[in-house]
Design a protein around this motif. Structure first.
Motif, PDB file in Angstrom:
ATOM      1  N   VAL A 260       0.821  -1.222   0.000  1.00  0.00           N
ATOM      2  CA  VAL A 260       0.000   0.000   0.000  1.00  0.00           C
ATOM      3  C   VAL A 260       0.851   1.266   0.000  1.00  0.00           C
ATOM      4  CG1 VAL A 260      -1.645   1.325   1.393  1.00  0.00           C
ATOM      5  CG2 VAL A 260      -2.002  -1.115   1.019  1.00  0.00           C
ATOM      6  N   GLY A 261       1.993   1.222   0.642  1.00  0.00           N
ATOM      7  CA  GLY A 261       2.840   2.409   0.684  1.00  0.00           C
ATOM      8  C   GLY A 261       2.320   3.466   1.645  1.00  0.00           C
ATOM      9  N   ASP A 262       2.900   4.661   1.550  1.00  0.00           N
ATOM     10  CA  ASP A 262       2.616   5.714   2.551  1.00  0.00           C
ATOM     11  C   ASP A 262       1.322   6.459   2.289  1.00  0.00           C
ATOM     12  OD1 ASP A 262       4.854   5.075   3.882  1.00  0.00           O
ATOM     13  OD2 ASP A 262       6.105   6.629   2.972  1.00  0.00           O
ATOM     14  N   THR A 263       0.824   6.424   1.058  1.00  0.00           N
ATOM     15  CA  THR A 263      -0.322   7.280   0.727  1.00  0.00           C
ATOM     16  C   THR A 263      -1.424   6.539  -0.037  1.00  0.00           C
ATOM     17  OG1 THR A 263       0.786   7.973  -1.287  1.00  0.00           O
ATOM     18  CG2 THR A 263       1.076   9.399   0.651  1.00  0.00           C
TER      19      THR A 263
ATOM     20  N   ASP B 172     -11.543  -1.235   3.768  1.00  0.00           N
ATOM     21  CA  ASP B 172     -11.749  -2.283   4.778  1.00  0.00           C
ATOM     22  C   ASP B 172     -13.219  -2.686   4.664  1.00  0.00           C
ATOM     23  OD1 ASP B 172     -11.928  -3.915   6.979  1.00  0.00           O
ATOM     24  OD2 ASP B 172     -10.930  -2.533   8.359  1.00  0.00           O
ATOM     25  N   PHE B 173     -13.466  -3.790   3.939  1.00  0.00           N
ATOM     26  CA  PHE B 173     -14.802  -4.153   3.453  1.00  0.00           C
ATOM     27  C   PHE B 173     -15.448  -5.136   4.436  1.00  0.00           C
ATOM     28  CE2 PHE B 173     -16.944  -5.853  -0.745  1.00  0.00           C
ATOM     29  CZ  PHE B 173     -18.180  -5.434  -0.268  1.00  0.00           C
ATOM     30  N   GLY B 174     -16.277  -4.571   5.337  1.00  0.00           N
ATOM     31  CA  GLY B 174     -16.824  -5.354   6.458  1.00  0.00           C
ATOM     32  C   GLY B 174     -15.967  -5.050   7.670  1.00  0.00           C
ATOM     33  N   CYS B 175     -15.886  -3.742   7.992  1.00  0.00           N
ATOM     34  CA  CYS B 175     -14.791  -3.239   8.832  1.00  0.00           C
ATOM     35  C   CYS B 175     -15.012  -3.415  10.327  1.00  0.00           C
ATOM     36  CB  CYS B 175     -14.530  -1.767   8.521  1.00  0.00           C
ATOM     37  SG  CYS B 175     -15.943  -0.675   8.915  1.00  0.00           S
ATOM     38  N   ALA B 176     -16.261  -3.561  10.792  1.00  0.00           N
ATOM     39  CA  ALA B 176     -16.559  -3.531  12.248  1.00  0.00           C
ATOM     40  C   ALA B 176     -15.849  -2.332  12.870  1.00  0.00           C
ATOM     41  CB  ALA B 176     -16.207  -4.857  12.905  1.00  0.00           C
ATOM     42  N   ASP B 177     -14.930  -2.581  13.821  1.00  0.00           N
ATOM     43  CA  ASP B 177     -14.264  -1.442  14.468  1.00  0.00           C
ATOM     44  C   ASP B 177     -12.876  -1.166  13.878  1.00  0.00           C
ATOM     45  OD1 ASP B 177     -13.111  -3.704  15.426  1.00  0.00           O
ATOM     46  OD2 ASP B 177     -13.292  -3.204  17.547  1.00  0.00           O
ATOM     47  N   MET B 178     -12.643  -1.614  12.656  1.00  0.00           N
ATOM     48  CA  MET B 178     -11.388  -1.367  11.928  1.00  0.00           C
ATOM     49  C   MET B 178     -10.159  -1.760  12.758  1.00  0.00           C
ATOM     50  SD  MET B 178     -12.391   2.147   9.931  1.00  0.00           S
ATOM     51  CE  MET B 178     -11.126   1.967   8.694  1.00  0.00           C
ATOM     52  N   PRO B 179     -10.113  -3.030  13.197  1.00  0.00           N
ATOM     53  CA  PRO B 179      -9.057  -3.425  14.132  1.00  0.00           C
ATOM     54  C   PRO B 179      -7.654  -3.392  13.543  1.00  0.00           C
ATOM     55  CG  PRO B 179     -10.283  -5.338  13.349  1.00  0.00           C
ATOM     56  CD  PRO B 179     -11.027  -4.130  12.877  1.00  0.00           C
ATOM     57  N   TYR B 180      -7.567  -3.400  12.210  1.00  0.00           N
ATOM     58  CA  TYR B 180      -6.243  -3.521  11.603  1.00  0.00           C
ATOM     59  C   TYR B 180      -5.787  -2.220  10.939  1.00  0.00           C
ATOM     60  CZ  TYR B 180      -7.507  -8.368  12.509  1.00  0.00           C
ATOM     61  OH  TYR B 180      -7.909  -9.530  13.122  1.00  0.00           O
TER      62      TYR B 180
ATOM     63  N   GLU C 277      -4.970   6.164   3.325  1.00  0.00           N
ATOM     64  CA  GLU C 277      -6.393   6.411   3.609  1.00  0.00           C
ATOM     65  C   GLU C 277      -7.098   5.054   3.723  1.00  0.00           C
ATOM     66  OE1 GLU C 277     -10.331   8.635   1.752  1.00  0.00           O
ATOM     67  OE2 GLU C 277      -8.496   8.490   0.559  1.00  0.00           O
ATOM     68  N   VAL C 278      -7.539   4.710   4.907  1.00  0.00           N
ATOM     69  CA  VAL C 278      -8.230   3.432   5.115  1.00  0.00           C
ATOM     70  C   VAL C 278      -9.712   3.738   5.321  1.00  0.00           C
ATOM     71  CG1 VAL C 278      -8.340   1.306   6.455  1.00  0.00           C
ATOM     72  CG2 VAL C 278      -6.137   2.472   6.149  1.00  0.00           C
ATOM     73  N   VAL C 279     -10.513   3.315   4.365  1.00  0.00           N
ATOM     74  CA  VAL C 279     -11.947   3.631   4.356  1.00  0.00           C
ATOM     75  C   VAL C 279     -12.713   2.390   4.822  1.00  0.00           C
ATOM     76  CG1 VAL C 279     -13.902   4.294   2.901  1.00  0.00           C
ATOM     77  CG2 VAL C 279     -11.611   5.237   2.443  1.00  0.00           C
ATOM     78  N   GLY C 280     -13.482   2.542   5.879  1.00  0.00           N
ATOM     79  CA  GLY C 280     -14.280   1.425   6.378  1.00  0.00           C
ATOM     80  C   GLY C 280     -15.634   1.362   5.690  1.00  0.00           C
ATOM     81  N   ALA C 281     -16.039   0.171   5.299  1.00  0.00           N
ATOM     82  CA  ALA C 281     -17.390  -0.050   4.747  1.00  0.00           C
ATOM     83  C   ALA C 281     -18.048  -1.150   5.558  1.00  0.00           C
ATOM     84  CB  ALA C 281     -17.306  -0.455   3.279  1.00  0.00           C
ATOM     85  N   ASP C 282     -19.306  -0.951   5.902  1.00  0.00           N
ATOM     86  CA  ASP C 282     -19.998  -1.995   6.677  1.00  0.00           C
ATOM     87  C   ASP C 282     -21.500  -1.877   6.466  1.00  0.00           C
ATOM     88  OD1 ASP C 282     -20.386  -4.169   8.387  1.00  0.00           O
ATOM     89  OD2 ASP C 282     -18.943  -3.438   9.848  1.00  0.00           O
ATOM     90  N   LEU C 283     -22.203  -2.833   7.036  1.00  0.00           N
ATOM     91  CA  LEU C 283     -23.663  -2.818   6.991  1.00  0.00           C
ATOM     92  C   LEU C 283     -24.178  -1.581   7.724  1.00  0.00           C
ATOM     93  CD1 LEU C 283     -24.361  -6.594   7.796  1.00  0.00           C
ATOM     94  CD2 LEU C 283     -24.181  -5.496   5.549  1.00  0.00           C
ATOM     95  N   PRO C 284     -25.418  -1.166   7.468  1.00  0.00           N
ATOM     96  CA  PRO C 284     -25.961   0.020   8.148  1.00  0.00           C
ATOM     97  C   PRO C 284     -25.877  -0.134   9.666  1.00  0.00           C
ATOM     98  CG  PRO C 284     -27.437  -0.697   6.393  1.00  0.00           C
ATOM     99  CD  PRO C 284     -26.368  -1.755   6.513  1.00  0.00           C
ATOM    100  N   GLY C 285     -25.555   0.988  10.327  1.00  0.00           N
ATOM    101  CA  GLY C 285     -25.553   0.998  11.787  1.00  0.00           C
ATOM    102  C   GLY C 285     -24.180   0.970  12.412  1.00  0.00           C
ATOM    103  N   ASN C 286     -23.117   0.868  11.624  1.00  0.00           N
ATOM    104  CA  ASN C 286     -21.768   0.894  12.188  1.00  0.00           C
ATOM    105  C   ASN C 286     -21.216   2.320  12.108  1.00  0.00           C
ATOM    106  OD1 ASN C 286     -19.101   0.727  12.877  1.00  0.00           O
ATOM    107  ND2 ASN C 286     -18.616  -0.966  11.491  1.00  0.00           N
ATOM    108  N   PRO C 287     -21.063   3.007  13.228  1.00  0.00           N
ATOM    109  CA  PRO C 287     -20.596   4.396  13.190  1.00  0.00           C
ATOM    110  C   PRO C 287     -19.142   4.533  12.740  1.00  0.00           C
ATOM    111  CG  PRO C 287     -20.796   3.626  15.464  1.00  0.00           C
ATOM    112  CD  PRO C 287     -21.363   2.545  14.584  1.00  0.00           C
ATOM    113  N   ARG C 288     -18.362   3.417  12.772  1.00  0.00           N
ATOM    114  CA  ARG C 288     -16.965   3.485  12.323  1.00  0.00           C
ATOM    115  C   ARG C 288     -16.852   3.434  10.806  1.00  0.00           C
ATOM    116  NH1 ARG C 288     -12.833   2.133  15.755  1.00  0.00           N
ATOM    117  NH2 ARG C 288     -11.577   3.031  14.079  1.00  0.00           N
ATOM    118  N   ALA C 289     -17.933   3.062  10.130  1.00  0.00           N
ATOM    119  CA  ALA C 289     -17.874   2.891   8.673  1.00  0.00           C
ATOM    120  C   ALA C 289     -18.179   4.211   7.970  1.00  0.00           C
ATOM    121  CB  ALA C 289     -18.869   1.825   8.240  1.00  0.00           C
TER     122      ALA C 289
END
Ligand SMILES: C[S@@+](CC[C@H](N)C(=O)[O-])C[C@H]1O[C@@H](n2cnc3c(N)ncnc32)[C@H](O)[C@@H]1O
Length: 241
Positions: free
Chosen positions: A52-55, A60-68, A77-89
């Motif tokens: 991925v490099g520096d930029t 993160d497809f199905g991110c939950a709390d983006m543990p990684y 830039e790490v973009v979280g995607a999840d089902l409706p209702g996840n405030p981290r996504a």
């Protein structure tokens, strides 16, 4: 026969993350102590293959709390995607399983312990392919052998060849494929999981401590080639041509 939730649902552990608590960093007497250490360590090592490099941009497809998130440089830039209702996504997955982002707009996709939960794995993998730029890479981990653990559902398990085929059928080339926690360790884990909830509460922690020690020992001596055929978790790094 009823298709409603099986009565054993109450016993089903959510895997690593979920409503019953995050077990990453679990104490040695937790029932998932070994895999809770082994899986993040393996994923961290494999994430280097995403290049991925520096930029770069990562979905993160199905991110939950983006543990990684910390696998990647602070500038990525790490973009979280999840089902409706996840405030981290930052992105909400549509009811048909699609992600409302542009084609070829990511350098990498991270998918950890999601594929077994999706309604339509082929549709999900097609989305992974669509959002990756040509040359972009995906790190996906999912379950080979694992007890049922709904989040909110749990539909699928994979063999080593079946997961390779599903990824390749989506148009992705396999770069690396690994089993994490081999057959002997998984067999001991299953024995523990079958007995754990039936024990009186005070006996559960000492029982899990003993079992997890044996699980770790069995996993240490199992050859890599054997783990790549049968494992609790399979992880694959794949590339969009
Ligand atoms: C076991 S959690 C894993 C979360 C995180 N990736 C991790 O490794 O801890 C499963 C995740 O998959 C998500 N999920 C379920 N169905 C999905 C779908 N069709 N598409 C994308 N994500 C889905 C859930 O909302 C949940 O966040």
């Amino acid at each position: 026969m009823s298709t409603s939730t099986p009565p054993a649902a109450r016993e089903a552990p959510r895997f690593l993350a979920g409503a019953r608590g995050d077990v990453r960093g679990a104490r040695p007497w937790h029932r998932l102590a070994h895999i809770a250490r082994a899986l993040p360590a393996a994923l961290r090592r494999l994430a280097a293959d995403l290049q991925v490099g520096d930029t770069g941009r990562v979905l993160d497809f199905g991110c939950a709390d983006m543990p990684y998130r910390d696998f990647f440089a602070p500038g990525a830039e790490v973009v979280g995607a999840d089902l409706p209702g996840n405030p981290r996504a930052a992105v909400t997955i549509a009811p048909d399983g699609s992600v409302p982002v542009a084609d070829a707009s990511f350098d990498a996709v991270l998918s950890t312990q999601v594929l077994e939960h999706v309604e339509d794995p082929a549709r999900y993998l097609a989305e992974c392919h669509r959002v990756l730029r040509p040359g972009g890479r995906m790190l996906l981990s999912t379950h080979g052998l694992m007890v049922w653990h709904p989040d909110p559902v749990d539909h699928w398990r994979w063999t080593c060849s079946g997961l390779r085929k599903a990824v390749q059928d989506a148009g992705l080339e396999i770069v690396r494929f690994e089993g994490i926690m081999g057959l002997a360790a998984t067999g001991l884990q299953f024995f523990q999981d079958a007995v754990y909830w039936r024990l009186p509460v005070p006996l559960r922690a000492p029982f899990a401590l003993l079992c997890q020690g044996l699980v770790a020992l069995a996993d240490r001596v199992e050859p890599r080639a054997s783990k790549d055929l049968n494992a609790l978790v399979f992880a694959v790094v794949a590339r969009r041509p």
